[in-house]
Design a protein around this motif. Structure first.
Motif: not given
Length: 208
Positions: A66-91
């Protein structure tokens, strides 16, 4: 290496996440994989495999994260540790250089680009299995990033779906040697039917 005959009509190369952020100088994740990538000759091996499978007439399938876009994962119930890194780093951000294909590995005419995967497996919540079945693929060769996350998860899922799975141990990378060891020496043999080097794979491919 187990002796495998790869039929071009039923084999596909699964090219996982060949983004600039992973594979190019200046990419956000490249500094974390650079040492291992250079140690195994990752980029040259990917170039060799990319050229060899195309010469053999094997289907190339892109398995993009998934190509990160603003808002991705922020409202998820259970983002994984990797998804949190992507959310923070905009990978692999959509519309940015890091989320574009590495120039040496961009899709070509006739290639398949599967729907983007949100987690680690290229099959979960995508059309990858459907696309492969429509092309009568039974054998998948998996290369790209990262060895112990997306490569392993995609390979395991492929095995569960009944595909013959080949891992190419020097056509991937990870953050540490221990992760590479786990991916190929400990975990890989529990699901992969063949674990080979780039040279061994190319030798086993059908000739053009």
């Amino acid at each position: 290496m187990s002796q495998i005959a790869y039929d071009a009509r039923s084999t596909a190369l699964l090219f996982v996440d060949p983004y600039n952020d992973f594979l190019s100088e200046g990419g956000k994740v490249w500094p974390f994989v650079e040492n291992i990538a250079r140690e195994v000759g990752l980029l040259d091996n990917l170039r060799t495999i990319n050229r060899a499978v195309r010469d053999a007439g094997i289907q190339v399938v892109y398995v993009p994260h998934r190509r990160w876009q603003p808002g991705d994962y922020r409202c998820w119930c259970h983002p994984s540790p990797s998804q949190r890194k992507i959310m923070d780093g905009h990978h692999f951000a959509k519309g940015e250089w890091g989320g574009e294909w590495h120039p040496d590995f961009a899709p070509q005419d006739g290639d398949i680009v599967a729907l983007e995967h949100w987690g680690s497996s290229g099959f979960a919540n995508t059309d990858l299995d459907f696309q492969l079945k429509q092309h009568r693929v039974t054998h998948v060769v998996i290369v790209g990033l990262l060895a112990n996350t997306c490569i392993e998860a995609t390979g395991r899922y492929a095995m569960e779906l009944g595909y013959h799975v080949t891992l190419v141990k020097d056509a991937t990378a990870a953050f540490r040697r221990e992760m590479m060891h786990a991916a190929h020496e400990l975990n890989g043999p529990t699901y992969a039917h063949s674990i080979v080097s780039t040279a061994e794979l190319v030798e086993a491919l059908p000739k053009a």
